[in-house]
Design an enzyme around this catalytic site. Structure first.
Site, PDB file in Angstrom:
ATOM      1  N   LYS A 172      55.641  40.756  43.043  1.00  0.00           N
ATOM      2  CA  LYS A 172      56.148  41.600  41.939  1.00  0.00           C
ATOM      3  C   LYS A 172      55.323  42.863  41.820  1.00  0.00           C
ATOM      4  O   LYS A 172      54.161  42.935  42.258  1.00  0.00           O
ATOM      5  CB  LYS A 172      56.140  40.852  40.606  1.00  0.00           C
ATOM      6  CG  LYS A 172      54.773  40.326  40.125  1.00  0.00           C
ATOM      7  CD  LYS A 172      53.892  41.326  39.425  1.00  0.00           C
ATOM      8  CE  LYS A 172      52.515  40.767  39.107  1.00  0.00           C
ATOM      9  NZ  LYS A 172      51.511  41.771  38.828  1.00  0.00           N
ATOM     10  N   PRO A 219      50.496  40.729  49.630  1.00  0.00           N
ATOM     11  CA  PRO A 219      49.056  40.955  49.802  1.00  0.00           C
ATOM     12  C   PRO A 219      48.217  39.927  49.032  1.00  0.00           C
ATOM     13  O   PRO A 219      48.566  39.561  47.910  1.00  0.00           O
ATOM     14  CB  PRO A 219      48.838  42.355  49.230  1.00  0.00           C
ATOM     15  CG  PRO A 219      50.171  42.983  49.154  1.00  0.00           C
ATOM     16  CD  PRO A 219      51.204  41.917  49.127  1.00  0.00           C
ATOM     17  N   GLY A 249      46.056  41.094  45.586  1.00  0.00           N
ATOM     18  CA  GLY A 249      46.470  42.493  45.600  1.00  0.00           C
ATOM     19  C   GLY A 249      47.104  42.987  44.315  1.00  0.00           C
ATOM     20  O   GLY A 249      47.502  44.141  44.232  1.00  0.00           O
ATOM     21  N   GLY A 250      47.252  42.134  43.302  1.00  0.00           N
ATOM     22  CA  GLY A 250      47.917  42.573  42.073  1.00  0.00           C
ATOM     23  C   GLY A 250      49.425  42.455  42.155  1.00  0.00           C
ATOM     24  O   GLY A 250      50.152  43.017  41.348  1.00  0.00           O
ATOM     25  N   GLY A 295      50.750  37.231  44.352  1.00  0.00           N
ATOM     26  CA  GLY A 295      51.006  36.401  45.531  1.00  0.00           C
ATOM     27  C   GLY A 295      50.645  34.932  45.310  1.00  0.00           C
ATOM     28  O   GLY A 295      51.403  34.038  45.674  1.00  0.00           O
ATOM     29  N   GLY A 296      49.497  34.681  44.709  1.00  0.00           N
ATOM     30  CA  GLY A 296      49.078  33.301  44.447  1.00  0.00           C
ATOM     31  C   GLY A 296      50.019  32.625  43.456  1.00  0.00           C
ATOM     32  O   GLY A 296      50.386  31.454  43.626  1.00  0.00           O
ATOM     33  N   SER A 297      50.427  33.373  42.443  1.00  0.00           N
ATOM     34  CA  SER A 297      51.376  32.838  41.459  1.00  0.00           C
ATOM     35  C   SER A 297      52.715  32.541  42.125  1.00  0.00           C
ATOM     36  O   SER A 297      53.367  31.529  41.822  1.00  0.00           O
ATOM     37  CB  SER A 297      51.602  33.852  40.333  1.00  0.00           C
ATOM     38  OG  SER A 297      50.387  34.162  39.700  1.00  0.00           O
ATOM     39  N   ASP A 320      51.711  34.613  35.416  1.00  0.00           N
ATOM     40  CA  ASP A 320      52.732  35.270  36.240  1.00  0.00           C
ATOM     41  C   ASP A 320      53.618  34.271  36.995  1.00  0.00           C
ATOM     42  O   ASP A 320      54.543  34.691  37.703  1.00  0.00           O
ATOM     43  CB  ASP A 320      52.065  36.181  37.292  1.00  0.00           C
ATOM     44  CG  ASP A 320      51.393  37.389  36.662  1.00  0.00           C
ATOM     45  OD1 ASP A 320      51.605  37.644  35.466  1.00  0.00           O
ATOM     46  OD2 ASP A 320      50.644  38.073  37.387  1.00  0.00           O
TER      47      ASP A 320
END
Ligand code: C5P
Length: 301
Positions: free
Chosen positions: A14, A99, A102-103, A106-108, A141
């Site tokens: 996102k 990324p 990266g903000g 991605g992990g979420s 997120d």
């Protein structure tokens, strides 16, 4: 009905069209208005029946993703198993394009994908709302990665309302070699605001109207992120990255979430290529990606 032995879920990253951070709450989170927009940079998470919960990761900077119990996708599988009384394990393989640190959540996204994949693999039969509640427990997120599209998050960002949005938008993302820690960026925001009153967060003027009209120029002009000064303070090279995109006429330039990825909203494919080349040639970005949005949330392939 046969039980699947393997399930793959594709999940989007996102960008925040607006991230407005209100006061720090007693629970350590900030009250947010977070306008999420899912983009076509995606991860694929494959869940395979196994005895224990294990994780492997492939893709750029995969070595920076923990493969132990601290991995958010593993925690998602364990949480789902615990709440539904499932005793099986799962092997999760994550193929990353989003990324790392990266903000772009991605992990979420991987956690949301793991929830959906394990739900299908184990046939837990949870409702959409039950999955969204588990997602919110895992991180602010995570629910949005299940929902996708364009949506407004309130509370700590986990309470979602779909946004009325028209049109498709083209994006260029400038990636940084080093990630930024989300808690560190929020802590820097608090430090920068010390002694100043912080108002309750609200959707910025003109944002919903820009989305309803589907006008990229209007949207580009209102992109905003309260975390941007904090991310730039911790990673000063981001100012230059933002400037390069603006010099090449991006409709909007903003740090994505807690950074360090910088997002540029562009007019068309030609401008996307120009800005991509400029970012690479000037040496300000370690990598550049193009994507479009909005795209759907996590879905079974
Ligand atoms: O919810 P999640 O685990 O993704 O949040 C990571 C960190 O980001 C939190 O520990 C907190 O430091 C910060 N955060 C915040 N306010 C929010 C969301 C996240 O301060 N609304």
């Amino acid at each position: 009905m046969t039980v699947p032995s393997e399930v793959t879920v594709r999940v989007p990253g996102k960008v925040n069209l607006a991230l407005v951070a209100g006061p720090l709450r007693a629970d350590g989170y900030h009250e947010l208005v977070n306008v999420f927009h899912a983009v076509s940079l995606t991860d694929d998470v494959t869940a395979r029946a196994a005895d224990d919960v294990t994780v492997t990761v492939e893709g750029v900077h995969a070595d920076r993703v923990p493969c132990d119990g601290s991995n958010l996708a593993a925690r998602a599988a364990l949480l789902l198993a615990e709440r539904t009384g499932v005793e099986a394990g799962v092997h999760l393989h994550i193929a990353k394009q989003i990324p790392v640190a990266g903000g772009m959540a991605g992990g979420s996204a991987d956690a949301a994908a793991a929830l959906l994949a394990c739900d299908a693999l184990w046939r837990t039969g949870l409702s959409r709302d039950e999955l969204l509640d588990l997602a919110a427990e895992l991180g602010s997120d995570v629910p949005f990665a299940l929902v996708g599209g364009t949506a407004v998050g309130t509370g700590r960002g986990e309470r979602l309302t779909p946004a009325l949005a028209r049109g498709e938008y083209e994006w260029v993302f400038a990636l940084s070699g080093e990630g930024l820690s989300t808690p560190a960026v929020y802590a820097e925001l608090d430090r920068l605001r010390t002694g100043r009153p912080v108002p309750a967060p609200a959707v910025p003027d003109g944002l919903m109207q820009a989305l309803r009209s589907g006008d990229p120029e209007a949207l580009g002009a209102v992109l905003t992120n309260d975390l941007e000064p904090a991310a730039c303070a911790l990673a000063p090279h981001l100012e230059r990255t933002l400037d390069v995109g603006r010099e090449y006429g991006a409709l909007g330039a903003v740090v994505s979430g807690s950074g360090p990825t910088v997002a540029f909203l562009v007019k068309d494919t030609e401008q996307a290529l120009d800005i991509s080349v400029a970012l690479t040639a000037s040496g300000v970005a370690d990598d550049v990606r193009r994507a479009r949005g909005p795209v759907p949330g996590a879905r079974l392939l």
